[in-house]
Scaffold this active site. Sequence first.
Site, PDB file in Angstrom:
ATOM      1  N   SER A  69       2.214  -4.794   1.776  1.00  0.00           N
ATOM      2  CA  SER A  69       1.826  -4.074   3.392  1.00  0.00           C
ATOM      3  C   SER A  69       1.756  -5.463   4.929  1.00  0.00           C
ATOM      4  CB  SER A  69       0.091  -4.390   2.882  1.00  0.00           C
ATOM      5  OG  SER A  69      -0.157  -4.111   2.046  1.00  0.00           O
TER       6      SER A  69
HETATM    7  N1  SAH Z   1      -0.696  -5.425  -2.204  1.00  0.00           N
HETATM    8  C1  SAH Z   1       0.941  -4.779  -1.667  1.00  0.00           C
HETATM    9  C2  SAH Z   1       1.079  -4.001  -2.156  1.00  0.00           C
HETATM   10  C3  SAH Z   1       1.816  -2.824  -2.851  1.00  0.00           C
HETATM   11  S1  SAH Z   1       2.401  -1.388  -2.468  1.00  0.00           S
HETATM   12  C4  SAH Z   1       1.744  -5.732  -0.909  1.00  0.00           C
HETATM   13  O1  SAH Z   1       1.569  -6.198   0.011  1.00  0.00           O
HETATM   14  O2  SAH Z   1       2.772  -5.605  -1.569  1.00  0.00           O
HETATM   15  C5  SAH Z   1       0.990  -0.068  -3.640  1.00  0.00           C
HETATM   16  C6  SAH Z   1       1.438  -0.692  -4.989  1.00  0.00           C
HETATM   17  O3  SAH Z   1       0.357  -0.176  -5.514  1.00  0.00           O
HETATM   18  C7  SAH Z   1       2.808  -0.254  -5.627  1.00  0.00           C
HETATM   19  O4  SAH Z   1       3.226  -1.554  -5.974  1.00  0.00           O
HETATM   20  C8  SAH Z   1       2.328   1.048  -6.414  1.00  0.00           C
HETATM   21  O5  SAH Z   1       3.353   0.492  -7.296  1.00  0.00           O
HETATM   22  C9  SAH Z   1       1.257  -0.016  -6.714  1.00  0.00           C
HETATM   23  N2  SAH Z   1       0.631   1.783  -7.795  1.00  0.00           N
HETATM   24  C10 SAH Z   1       0.233   2.911  -6.791  1.00  0.00           C
HETATM   25  N3  SAH Z   1      -0.335   3.335  -7.994  1.00  0.00           N
HETATM   26  C11 SAH Z   1      -1.777   2.686  -8.534  1.00  0.00           C
HETATM   27  C12 SAH Z   1      -2.133   2.690 -10.017  1.00  0.00           C
HETATM   28  N4  SAH Z   1      -2.533   3.468 -10.613  1.00  0.00           N
HETATM   29  N5  SAH Z   1      -2.450   1.464 -10.814  1.00  0.00           N
HETATM   30  C13 SAH Z   1      -1.786   0.198 -10.519  1.00  0.00           C
HETATM   31  N6  SAH Z   1      -1.099  -0.283  -9.319  1.00  0.00           N
HETATM   32  C14 SAH Z   1      -0.499   1.338  -8.882  1.00  0.00           C
END
Ligand code: SAH
Length: 227
Positions: A69
Amino acid sequence: MQLTEQVIQAYAGQRRKMIEEQLVNRGIKDLAVMEAMSRVPRHLFVNSSLQHRAYGDCPLPIGENQTISQPYIVALMTQTLQLKGEERVLEIGTGSGYQTAIMAELAAQVFTIERVKPIARKSKELLAQLGYANIVFKVFDGTYGWRDQSPFDAILVTASTPEVPSALLEQLSDRGRLIAPVGGKEDQALVVFNKSGDRLVRREIGRCKFVPLIGKFGWPEEEQTNE
Ligand code: SAH
């Protein structure tokens, strides 16, 4: 990569600039959040080919169609949770682990769930190398929350969902707060829920664009693969 002190401390100037230009200038006020973001080496949470862009004002790809993010969004979401050091926090969507590290700096314990195994493995390894001992990881569908470990003082969802899964709201403690991007796939509202006993107050603090939360109570998996 060998995480020497020099590697960890690199990009200090860019980190300071990020805090000043992207956070202070946009109204982030919480000093503890800014201090945490000046300590955590964001450049290590992206692929080495993108390190020079890690402190830019935007999200970046982290593989598997996912993103780390934008720094401002990390700061805004964390500030909203008002962490004081005692909290048990649940994070849905570990991703790069950057937001996880920021919260691990500010809360007692962070429980983080990621659905994509290779992503979870990588961030778990990095966060251990950086010395965080207050993070518990799980590979699972986070739309169920983590009932065994509930209640949580704060819940942060870092993937977008049409509605906040009810299990997450149920797993909030009495004065718990939750923040999540809620809306369609293209753009979402940043929605905050504050719980006070059996009352739940909902407000919106801005717009954002996150990758989808895929799971039983988020977006269905097949819609994602069609894109
Ligand atoms: N805060 C993180 C955001 C990553 S993007 C950062 O800054 O790196 C969002 C993440 O949510 C992805 O890695 C994706 O695989 C995960 N995600 C999507 N659906 C999910 C679910 N149902 N449970 C757990 N993780 C999930």
